[in-house]
Write an enzyme that holds these catalytic residues in place. Sequence first.
Site, PDB file in Angstrom:
ATOM      1  CB  ALA A   2      -0.915  -0.024   1.220  1.00  0.00           C
ATOM      2  CB  CYS A   3       1.874   3.787   1.192  1.00  0.00           C
ATOM      3  SG  CYS A   3       1.267   3.221   2.792  1.00  0.00           S
ATOM      4  CB  THR A   4       1.045   6.886  -3.417  1.00  0.00           C
ATOM      5  OG1 THR A   4       0.316   5.773  -3.931  1.00  0.00           O
ATOM      6  CG2 THR A   4       1.791   7.567  -4.551  1.00  0.00           C
TER       7      THR A   4
END
Length: 521
Positions: A2-4
């Site tokens: 996940a995550c950006t």
Amino acid sequence: MACTTLLVGKHATNDGSTIVARNEDGEDFSFDPKQLVVVNPEDQPRTYTGVANHLTIELPDNPLRYTCTPNADKSNGIWAETGINAANVSMSATETISANARVLGADPLVCYQPAQGTPGDPDYRPEVPGGIGEENLPTITLPYIQSAREGVQRLGMLVEKYGTYETNGVAFGDADEVWYWENIGGHHWIARRVPDDCYVVQPNRQGIDTFDLADALGDQKDYMCSADLATWIRENDLLMDMPEVASEETVDGLPRFFDARIAFSTYTWLDQLYNAPRKWYLCSRLTPSDQRFHGTDPAFGPESLDIPWAMRPDKKLSASDVKDLLATTYDGTQYDPYGTKGTPATRHQYRYVGIDRTSECSILCIRSRAPKALQGIHWFAPASGPFNTAVAVYANVEKTPAYLDTPAQVTTDSLYWNNRLVAGLADPQFFESYESIQAYRLNTMAQGYQSLRETDAQLQALAQEGKVDLDSTDDPQVHQLLETANQALTDKIQHQTRDLLGTVLDQRTVGMKNAFNMNDH
């Protein structure tokens, strides 16, 4: 995964801030209510034990105050994630990344091993704690650093000492620099400074490309790494470059410059669908003048795995720009799930930046032109990006507004839960609610800028009169005035969020299937 992450150097922002920003996205089908809180020194643990890794660490006895965004439900650990400390150092942890099999074979991850058997039996094996990971990193790092560089060095020391059970990217910022750190395997790491006039888009994949071993093992102007990195690379044959001309300059038997991404990262079909499109879209938005993104056969497309780690934007960026970019669902392209272009297949072809399971987005600004007491601004945007707003919170405080201190259970007295409710109601009828949501975001973020402008002016006037000290982050009068400003802004946003929820609820319910009006027949 996940995550950006989106990082911006001080010469690439409109106000000279460094920006460290990240969408904290939960795992598949995971929605973690998040809080924005302040951890004061007396509340910081001196002995820390992780839930996932069962590792106990003794921490220094001189922690700094810091903001963070922990889980509301702490049964699985703190997961402090992101924040700004009293030395005006920001930290975002983590961007889950990927390492290839060669790397993991050369330096395996340090995973928790539960006890086996019964104590006292001959075959009993006690548990073996795991290394450190995302659950732990801000709590054991952020309160103890005075600069972004110190953040890189402390985290590197912790990974070398304890190992890690996962591969992660971590960002640090201060008034002058932004650094991005990546662990390579269980105990090794590299870090690179973001050029002052550049940005970095980092999806869930090891991202640093060009690496300078001489600098990392010498002056450390723009690069850092674990002390034995060169020896470890050489002994495990990890370099994969195919240079056209052999490098004349070497370090410990290796080329001075090599491509760390090719050496350490993965190049898989999942990377092409899940990671590459996010970097492609944001970089093409930020640097549209780069011709490699254009033409009938562009060099860089949605599945390109070799887009440069750092790029120069065509125009300077602000916190509100970063908020919009981290909320995008490939707006205006055939890959937008809310759009009309393309086909149903293309609209769900790639993983979006602004995804449903975003827990929170933190945009951490350290304003180099502001007095020390006013430098740290923690923009907090809980829940899914296309439907929420960001609150501009001064970080140099001892407490945050209760509306941002999210409970674990659903309530309309929480910004996180209200934004979750708006998202759930608006998603099926996106365009019916789009105008109301965009107006809400524009108005609330404008009020955030207004709050910063007016509060800065108020405090600077008081400083000129000798009533407050803006050269220190310890003045209690400053804390009180900043807390008042945070509360006043949050109160305004609370009222507008309630109004937005009512508007979206009305828009949603008028289209219910059991509607029946007298004029239907």
